[in-house]
Design a protein around this motif. Structure first.
Motif, mmCIF file in Angstrom:
data_model
loop_
_atom_site.group_PDB
_atom_site.id
_atom_site.type_symbol
_atom_site.label_atom_id
_atom_site.label_comp_id
_atom_site.label_asym_id
_atom_site.label_seq_id
_atom_site.Cartn_x
_atom_site.Cartn_y
_atom_site.Cartn_z
ATOM 1 N N PRO A 129 59.714 -32.012 38.137
ATOM 2 C CA PRO A 129 60.060 -31.208 39.141
ATOM 3 C C PRO A 129 59.239 -30.977 40.499
ATOM 4 O O PRO A 129 58.520 -30.653 40.402
ATOM 5 C CB PRO A 129 60.594 -29.830 38.968
ATOM 6 C CG PRO A 129 60.622 -30.089 37.412
ATOM 7 C CD PRO A 129 60.195 -30.681 37.311
ATOM 8 N N ARG A 130 59.589 -31.141 42.001
ATOM 9 C CA ARG A 130 59.331 -31.062 43.302
ATOM 10 C C ARG A 130 58.528 -29.819 43.228
ATOM 11 O O ARG A 130 59.204 -28.813 42.470
ATOM 12 C CB ARG A 130 60.167 -31.477 44.245
ATOM 13 C CG ARG A 130 60.668 -32.846 44.313
ATOM 14 C CD ARG A 130 61.797 -33.187 45.579
ATOM 15 N NE ARG A 130 62.516 -34.676 45.094
ATOM 16 C CZ ARG A 130 61.495 -35.967 46.042
ATOM 17 N NH1 ARG A 130 59.781 -35.373 46.423
ATOM 18 N NH2 ARG A 130 61.074 -37.008 46.090
ATOM 19 N N LEU A 131 57.090 -29.903 43.516
ATOM 20 C CA LEU A 131 56.471 -28.593 44.023
ATOM 21 C C LEU A 131 56.075 -27.596 42.539
ATOM 22 O O LEU A 131 57.042 -26.726 42.410
ATOM 23 C CB LEU A 131 57.301 -28.044 45.627
ATOM 24 C CG LEU A 131 57.315 -27.732 46.169
ATOM 25 C CD1 LEU A 131 58.416 -27.542 47.686
ATOM 26 C CD2 LEU A 131 55.544 -27.778 46.426
ATOM 27 N N PHE A 132 55.916 -28.247 41.762
ATOM 28 C CA PHE A 132 55.937 -27.376 40.949
ATOM 29 C C PHE A 132 54.076 -27.405 40.378
ATOM 30 O O PHE A 132 53.744 -26.108 39.574
ATOM 31 C CB PHE A 132 56.194 -28.120 39.540
ATOM 32 C CG PHE A 132 55.056 -29.057 38.884
ATOM 33 C CD1 PHE A 132 54.429 -28.479 37.267
ATOM 34 C CD2 PHE A 132 54.773 -29.792 38.651
ATOM 35 C CE1 PHE A 132 53.609 -28.768 36.636
ATOM 36 C CE2 PHE A 132 53.330 -30.535 38.191
ATOM 37 C CZ PHE A 132 53.455 -30.044 37.178
ATOM 38 N N LEU A 133 53.379 -27.939 40.903
ATOM 39 C CA LEU A 133 51.538 -27.878 40.834
ATOM 40 C C LEU A 133 51.580 -27.042 42.656
ATOM 41 O O LEU A 133 50.497 -26.297 42.258
ATOM 42 C CB LEU A 133 51.194 -28.817 40.955
ATOM 43 C CG LEU A 133 49.351 -29.008 41.132
ATOM 44 C CD1 LEU A 133 48.942 -27.762 39.623
ATOM 45 C CD2 LEU A 133 49.108 -30.457 40.834
ATOM 46 N N GLN A 134 52.194 -27.328 43.808
ATOM 47 C CA GLN A 134 50.897 -26.628 44.388
ATOM 48 C C GLN A 134 51.089 -25.076 44.684
ATOM 49 O O GLN A 134 49.952 -24.428 44.565
ATOM 50 C CB GLN A 134 52.082 -27.272 45.847
ATOM 51 C CG GLN A 134 51.641 -27.029 47.470
ATOM 52 C CD GLN A 134 51.949 -25.731 47.818
ATOM 53 O OE1 GLN A 134 53.437 -25.206 46.972
ATOM 54 N NE2 GLN A 134 51.990 -25.131 48.554
ATOM 55 N N PRO A 135 52.441 -24.328 44.158
ATOM 56 C CA PRO A 135 52.549 -22.890 44.170
ATOM 57 C C PRO A 135 51.030 -22.453 42.850
ATOM 58 O O PRO A 135 50.926 -21.708 43.123
ATOM 59 C CB PRO A 135 53.692 -23.072 43.395
ATOM 60 C CG PRO A 135 54.866 -23.621 43.791
ATOM 61 C CD PRO A 135 53.664 -24.833 43.556
ATOM 62 N N LEU A 136 50.912 -23.611 42.252
ATOM 63 C CA LEU A 136 50.082 -22.779 41.294
ATOM 64 C C LEU A 136 48.289 -22.750 41.743
ATOM 65 O O LEU A 136 48.007 -22.184 41.598
ATOM 66 C CB LEU A 136 49.777 -23.063 39.943
ATOM 67 C CG LEU A 136 51.260 -23.770 39.250
ATOM 68 C CD1 LEU A 136 50.733 -24.747 38.072
ATOM 69 C CD2 LEU A 136 51.599 -22.516 38.476
ATOM 70 N N VAL A 137 48.297 -24.417 42.625
ATOM 71 C CA VAL A 137 47.169 -23.726 43.722
ATOM 72 C C VAL A 137 47.521 -23.041 44.475
ATOM 73 O O VAL A 137 46.210 -22.584 45.178
ATOM 74 C CB VAL A 137 46.664 -25.881 43.834
ATOM 75 C CG1 VAL A 137 46.606 -26.367 43.135
ATOM 76 C CG2 VAL A 137 47.836 -25.992 44.721
ATOM 77 N N GLU A 138 48.237 -22.705 44.908
ATOM 78 C CA GLU A 138 48.425 -21.782 46.153
ATOM 79 C C GLU A 138 48.011 -20.781 45.598
ATOM 80 O O GLU A 138 47.351 -19.486 46.235
ATOM 81 C CB GLU A 138 49.533 -21.610 46.860
ATOM 82 C CG GLU A 138 49.601 -20.981 47.844
ATOM 83 C CD GLU A 138 50.930 -20.669 48.732
ATOM 84 O OE1 GLU A 138 51.938 -20.214 49.434
ATOM 85 O OE2 GLU A 138 52.067 -21.821 47.713
ATOM 86 N N ASN A 139 48.392 -19.662 44.340
ATOM 87 C CA ASN A 139 48.350 -19.059 43.992
ATOM 88 C C ASN A 139 46.702 -18.778 43.820
ATOM 89 O O ASN A 139 46.104 -17.812 44.658
ATOM 90 C CB ASN A 139 48.962 -18.801 42.408
ATOM 91 C CG ASN A 139 50.496 -18.345 42.964
ATOM 92 O OD1 ASN A 139 50.957 -17.481 43.650
ATOM 93 N ND2 ASN A 139 51.544 -18.922 42.497
ATOM 94 N N ALA A 140 45.973 -19.619 42.755
ATOM 95 C CA ALA A 140 44.688 -19.738 43.121
ATOM 96 C C ALA A 140 44.102 -19.344 44.030
ATOM 97 O O ALA A 140 42.567 -18.748 44.238
ATOM 98 C CB ALA A 140 44.323 -20.960 42.376
ATOM 99 N N VAL A 141 43.929 -20.066 45.092
ATOM 100 C CA VAL A 141 43.264 -19.936 46.648
ATOM 101 C C VAL A 141 43.853 -18.053 47.154
ATOM 102 O O VAL A 141 42.940 -17.505 47.228
ATOM 103 C CB VAL A 141 43.888 -20.676 47.539
ATOM 104 C CG1 VAL A 141 43.450 -20.277 48.865
ATOM 105 C CG2 VAL A 141 43.482 -22.351 47.142
ATOM 106 N N LEU A 142 45.428 -18.076 47.224
ATOM 107 C CA LEU A 142 45.499 -16.675 48.042
ATOM 108 C C LEU A 142 44.755 -15.820 47.256
ATOM 109 O O LEU A 142 44.945 -13.666 47.932
ATOM 110 C CB LEU A 142 47.043 -17.256 47.999
ATOM 111 C CG LEU A 142 47.127 -17.771 48.605
ATOM 112 C CD1 LEU A 142 48.842 -17.367 49.242
ATOM 113 C CD2 LEU A 142 46.692 -17.762 50.682
ATOM 114 N N HIS A 143 45.163 -15.697 45.572
ATOM 115 C CA HIS A 143 45.364 -14.196 44.863
ATOM 116 C C HIS A 143 43.954 -13.943 44.907
ATOM 117 O O HIS A 143 43.734 -14.014 43.331
ATOM 118 C CB HIS A 143 46.146 -14.631 43.496
ATOM 119 C CG HIS A 143 47.778 -13.835 44.755
ATOM 120 N ND1 HIS A 143 48.212 -13.180 45.203
ATOM 121 C CD2 HIS A 143 48.544 -15.064 44.723
ATOM 122 C CE1 HIS A 143 49.049 -13.223 45.777
ATOM 123 N NE2 HIS A 143 49.470 -14.661 45.396
ATOM 124 N N GLY A 144 43.060 -15.208 44.191
ATOM 125 C CA GLY A 144 41.436 -15.944 43.501
ATOM 126 C C GLY A 144 40.668 -15.891 44.791
ATOM 127 O O GLY A 144 40.519 -15.141 44.512
#
Length: 362
Positions: free
Chosen positions: A264-279
């Motif tokens: 599925p499109r955009l399945f990995l980008q939100p995970l790395v976005e969480n890693a940056v924004l919330h970590g």
């Protein structure tokens, strides 16, 4: 009664989605559905055998003959409705439902009549009953079974369609996951780079363009593992320009990897976005976002880990809570795409938050 079951089936079929050209009549060409119809036909024979009726004497030969008739009628009905699926679907749904079960009854009556006539020529009567009783009973039972089967298949199709619609809606909602403040920050960053480093500014513009192009097409078609990794790398490249030395990126690609695996499109980008924004961005000293990919047998494993503040330090906005929506969304989409073997697990331990995705390869 048969009439009530036909009406119930027609009532359910009347709820079909009229958007597009998709036929509303369930597809009986599928192997599993054909097997289900054959199983129902054999079940009817078993019920007749086990019925407490002393007037009928069942032998192995009679059971085999009845099973052959039932399976043959079920196969004939399935093939007929398979071939007539599109013509029947062009009718009004209530009318088409009645036509479908009526055709099934007609096929059963004609088939049973032929069998009865063949038995009559050799001086026997199937199950010891006359022509009209045998043909009419076979037709009535077939109408009951087909009406129930069509109703079940229709409800199943609608449920699957609803799951697919929800998955697509959630995929479309991922367009909002690239938040406005990220766009504004990126544009301000690019503006500051234009004079002192035009080449770097151009690269940032291209990365940002690719990122938003992917977001706009989040619900349309599949991506690949290679494309998802490239998109995540572009996102992290932009964030590295913003956070500088506070953000480090570590890729661990353990070959061989199925780079062309449909995803599925955009399945990995939100995970790395969480890693940056919330970590990483919440820690003054920053940290490294680690993305590891490897295969274990017939399973693809992907893990995104990053340093993050402990949950109890900010319970109202912890990494668990902030990242939960995207992870549930991705888990739902992957489960719909790959089935129950797809898993998304998360956890915080020893100052690190990790999200691991496992997907079947076969």
């Amino acid at each position: 009664r048969p009439g009530r079951l036909v009406a119930a089936a027609a009532g359910g079929l009347n709820m079909a989605d009229r958007r597009g050209e998709a036929p509303w009549l369930p597809d009986l060409c599928r192997l599993r559905r054909l097997a289900t119809l054959l199983g129902l036909a054999e079940l009817v024979v078993l019920v007749l055998v086990l019925a407490p009726d002393d007037a009928r004497t069942w032998t192995v030969a009679r059971f085999i003959s009845a099973s052959g008739l039932a399976l043959w009628l079920a196969l004939a009905v399935a093939v007929l409705l398979c071939k007539l699926r599109f013509p029947i679907s062009r009718m009004p749904q209530r009318v088409g439902a009645v036509v479908a079960v009526a055709l099934a009854g007609l096929v059963a009556f004609v088939g049973a009549g032929v069998i009865h006539a063949l038995y009559a020529t050799i001086g026997n009567q199937p199950l010891g009953v006359g022509f009209w009783r045998f043909g009419g009973g076979s037709a009535a039972v077939t109408v009951l079974i087909v009406a129930l089967a069509l109703r079940h298949f229709y409800v199943s199709d609608r449920w699957v369609a609803q799951i697919e619609a929800n998955a697509r809606a959630e995929a479309d909602a991922l367009q909002a996951r690239i938040r406005p403040h990220f766009l504004f920050n990126s544009m301000n960053l690019i503006a500051s780079l234009l004079r002192r480093d035009p080449v770097l500014a151009e690269r940032a513009v291209l990365d940002l363009s690719d990122l938003f192009r992917a977001a706009l097409g989040a619900g349309e078609g599949d991506s690949t593992l290679a494309a998802e990794c490239e998109l995540a790398a572009q996102y992290l490249s932009i964030e590295q320009l913003r956070l500088g030395e506070r953000l480090r990126v570590e890729w661990d690609r353990r070959e061989p990897l199925p780079w062309e695996l449909p995803l599925p499109r955009l399945f990995l980008q939100p995970l790395v976005e969480n890693a940056v924004l919330h970590g990483v961005s919440r820690l003054p000293e920053g940290g490294a976002v680690s993305i590891a990919l490897w295969t274990a047998g017939q399973t693809l494993c992907l893990r995104v880990s990053n340093p993050a503040p402990p949950p109890q330090q900010d319970p109202g906005d912890s990494p668990h809570r902030g990242a939960g929506h995207a992870q549930r969304n991705i888990a739902h989409r992957l489960a719909w795409r790959f089935g129950p073997q797809a898993r998304v697990t998360t956890g915080w331990a020893d100052g690190y938050y990790a999200c691991e995705v496992t997907l079947p390869l076969a």
